[in-house]
Motif scaffolding. Structure first.
Motif, short mmCIF file in Angstrom:
data_model
loop_
_atom_site.label_atom_id
_atom_site.label_comp_id
_atom_site.label_asym_id
_atom_site.label_seq_id
_atom_site.Cartn_x
_atom_site.Cartn_y
_atom_site.Cartn_z
N GLU A 241 5.37 28.72 16.40
CA GLU A 241 4.59 29.37 14.88
C GLU A 241 3.97 28.14 14.53
O GLU A 241 2.70 28.64 13.85
CB GLU A 241 5.51 29.91 13.95
N VAL B 83 3.89 35.02 16.02
CA VAL B 83 3.65 34.61 17.11
C VAL B 83 3.38 35.73 18.03
O VAL B 83 3.77 36.88 17.76
CB VAL B 83 4.78 33.80 17.77
N TYR B 84 2.88 35.59 19.34
CA TYR B 84 2.97 36.63 20.35
C TYR B 84 3.92 36.50 21.20
O TYR B 84 4.38 35.35 21.56
CB TYR B 84 1.56 36.23 21.11
N GLU B 85 4.34 37.69 21.66
CA GLU B 85 5.67 37.64 22.42
C GLU B 85 5.02 38.17 23.81
O GLU B 85 4.83 39.40 24.10
CB GLU B 85 6.76 38.81 21.91
N ASN C 134 2.03 30.53 20.48
CA ASN C 134 1.23 30.31 19.02
C ASN C 134 -0.08 30.94 19.21
O ASN C 134 -0.72 31.09 20.15
CB ASN C 134 1.11 28.93 18.74
N LYS C 135 -0.46 31.70 18.02
CA LYS C 135 -1.56 32.60 18.05
C LYS C 135 -2.76 31.78 18.29
O LYS C 135 -3.69 32.24 19.29
CB LYS C 135 -1.71 33.38 16.93
#
Lengths: 212, 362
Positions: free
Chosen positions: A62, A83-85, A185-186
């Motif tokens: 993150e 965050v993206y999963e 992480n985005k």
């Protein structure tokens, strides 16, 4: 070329996860050497691995210290990191459950005392059921709480149910299925998308082959 | 002489952004630090964080330290048919991410309120892109359209619980979560196809159009495409990424929504969109679009740490005329150097050069 930083959870699960990365074409042999080193890199494959405490993986990701990482769904549900999963690795499978003594009978007229490490998951679960609860946050040996009458039930991860059984407890309600997830992480996903997607595809392929 | 180097990253960015916004005719909106608590309670979901610092005024009214600027600007706007273009540079107080404690956050941004035309929409979008370019050349603007996403989800035969689950899957880009909704028969094949299209990224208006043509919500799609085409024409084609994972609360945003990312900063530095629904909720008949830049995130961005605390330390000044010492400081500090006069250098303090005035020696 830019490295992709990967946070792996220390321990048995992390080692299995690393094996998947290796099979997917992102090996880093030095990781298997015994020692106290925590960071390993393979310039050719463009990856840098590091071991961190499993519950810290989502923090590293993150905050951008790691671009991607592998964390349990339990951690993602409990801490809700931004965050993206990207992928369900379908390993480390278990489930979050409400467990209690075998002879336990719920009394809806009283506040339910719930001992757990996962207080956010427990709160959300009971809030949806409109049940008044008293959360008792513990950091380990949750199973002992109902035995010592510290709590009525516990909310915890159940893998085989063996530990529960040995303590005369049993799962009563299933809350949610848990497995290891690839998270990103985005910002890193915006700027290193090609590399991250390559890893994701490689891992997805292995997951598909395993389940076929 | 003014020395640019003493400006911190976020201070320099704030100056540049203010000059950018005023060059497009936005005027500065200055507001008081406090606002009635009531305003935030009514629009709690619009705020980024729940926590608000409150206190009681001398007349017993509950006040809050501003956690947000947009709501105050809307509250003070009038429905007189004209369009107001405002920018702000304010401190707000809210609970910050991980530390779960209150923080003072510097926020700059702009709002265009009133009769918002398609031109205004493009202008705000281009200023968002320019703002990011001011911060760092390595940036990406993720852009989505709340109207399009909602209209597409409306075409699906799903209940509100399932809708929430789809939105949460979109937000985390989890195609596995969508797949399991399908496996559990919560959504049908058509819904899965639409949702999977929404989870993908699109690098250009052309690829977006070919993916979504014929799926319904034609009006929204056309409006989105025209905004994207305009931004592409401005020379930002490579900086724009269509990403429907930005799904905000549907009761506030009505049109385009966007988030800006800068390489090296782990979370978004810019966030905004068209929020006609929020205006309506606050009993205003006009429409509005705007964005905020979170300048506090720039604190650690791209700055190299100073090698030394001071460039020069002047010592041994006993018996020397103060005016002479000051003249020496002025001479040495020319060109932005930091000069400290101290009798003795404290432990831990570092400097490039120590100059002893007594002997005239270095």
């Amino acid at each position: 070329m830019e490295f992709i930083n990967v946070a792996l959870p220390k321990g048995r699960l992390g080692e299995k996860v690393y094996d998947m990365f290796e099979q997917a074409g992102f090996p880093c042999p030095s990781i298997k050497e015994k020692g106290r080193k925590l960071i390993f890199e393979n310039a050719e494959a463009g990856v840098r691995f590091f071991w961190v405490k499993p519950s810290d993986v989502s923090i590293y990701v993150e905050r951008g210290a790691a671009d991607i990482g592998v964390a349990g769904k339990d951690i993602l549900l409990e801490y809700a990191p931004d965050v993206y999963e990207l992928l369900d690795l379908k390993m480390g499978k278990c489930y979050m459950a409400v467990a209690a003594k075998k002879d336990y009978r719920d009394d809806p007229s009283r506040t339910l005392r719930v001992a757990t490490k996962f207080s956010n998951i427990a709160k959300k679960y009971y809030a949806e059921k409109c049940r008044d609860i008293d959360i008792i946050k513990l950091n380990g040996s949750i199973e002992i709480a109902p035995i010592l009458e510290l709590s009525d039930v516990i909310v915890d991860i159940v893998e085989t149910g063996k530990t529960l059984l040995e303590n005369d407890l049993e799962p009563k309600e299933k809350i949610v299925d848990i497995s290891a997830r690839l998270i990103s992480n985005k910002t890193a996903y915006k700027f290193k998308q090609e590399g991250i997607d390559k890893i994701k595809e490689g891992l997805a392929e292995i997951v598909r082959n395993k389940n076929d | 002489m003014f020395n640019n180097k003493i400006l911190k990253n976020e201070e320099a960015a704030s100056l540049k952004l203010r000059s950018l916004y005023s060059s497009f005719g936005y005027s500065r909106f200055k507001m008081s630090k406090f606002e009635e608590y009531d305003l935030y309670v009514k629009n709690k979901d619009f705020l980024i964080s729940d926590g608000i610092i409150t206190f009681t005024d001398t007349n017993g009214k509950l006040l809050a330290l501003k956690p947000d600027v947009t709501l105050s600007i809307i509250k003070n706007s009038t429905d007189d048919g004209g369009t107001k273009k405002l920018y702000y540079d304010e401190n707000v107080y809210r609970i910050s991410g991980d530390s779960k404690s209150f923080k003072e956050i510097t926020q700059t941004g702009l709002e265009c309120i009133g009769n918002v035309t398609p031109y205004d929409e493009c202008e705000v979008l281009s200023l968002a892109l320019e703002s990011l370019a001011t911060i760092d050349e390595n940036f990406i603007l993720d852009i989505s359209h709340a109207g399009l996403v909602n209209a597409l989800l409306d075409t699906l035969s799903i209940g509100s619980d399932t809708r929430k689950k789809i939105i949460s899957a979109l937000r985390s880009k989890s195609s596995d979560a969508l797949a399991s909704l399908y496996e559990e028969n919560e959504i049908d094949q058509n819904a899965l196809t639409v949702a999977n299209k929404l989870i993908a990224n699109y690098k250009s208006s052309a690829s977006l159009l070919s993916a979504f043509k014929g799926l319904g919500a034609q009006e929204e799609l056309e409006s989105f495409i025209s905004i994207l085409t305009a931004a592409e024409k401005l020379g930002f084609a490579k900086k724009i990424n269509v990403d429907f994972s930005i799904v905000n609360d549907r009761s506030y945003y009505s049109g385009v929504i966007f988030k800006g990312y800068v390489k090296g900063i782990p979370s978004e530095v810019l966030s905004g969109g068209r929020y006609d629904k929020l205006m309506k909720k606050m009993d205003k008949n006009s429409s509005a679009i705007g964005f905020a830049v979170y300048l506090d995130l720039l604190e650690r961005h791209g700055t190299c740490k100073n090698e030394f605390d001071y460039d020069y330390v002047l010592t041994d000044i006993e018996g020397i005329d103060a005016a002479d010492v000051i003249a020496k400081v002025k001479e040495l500090s020319c060109g932005g150097k930091a000069v400290a006069v101290m009798g003795e250098i404290p432990k831990g303090v570092t400097c490039r050069e120590v100059i002893s005035l007594l002997k005239g020696e270095k």
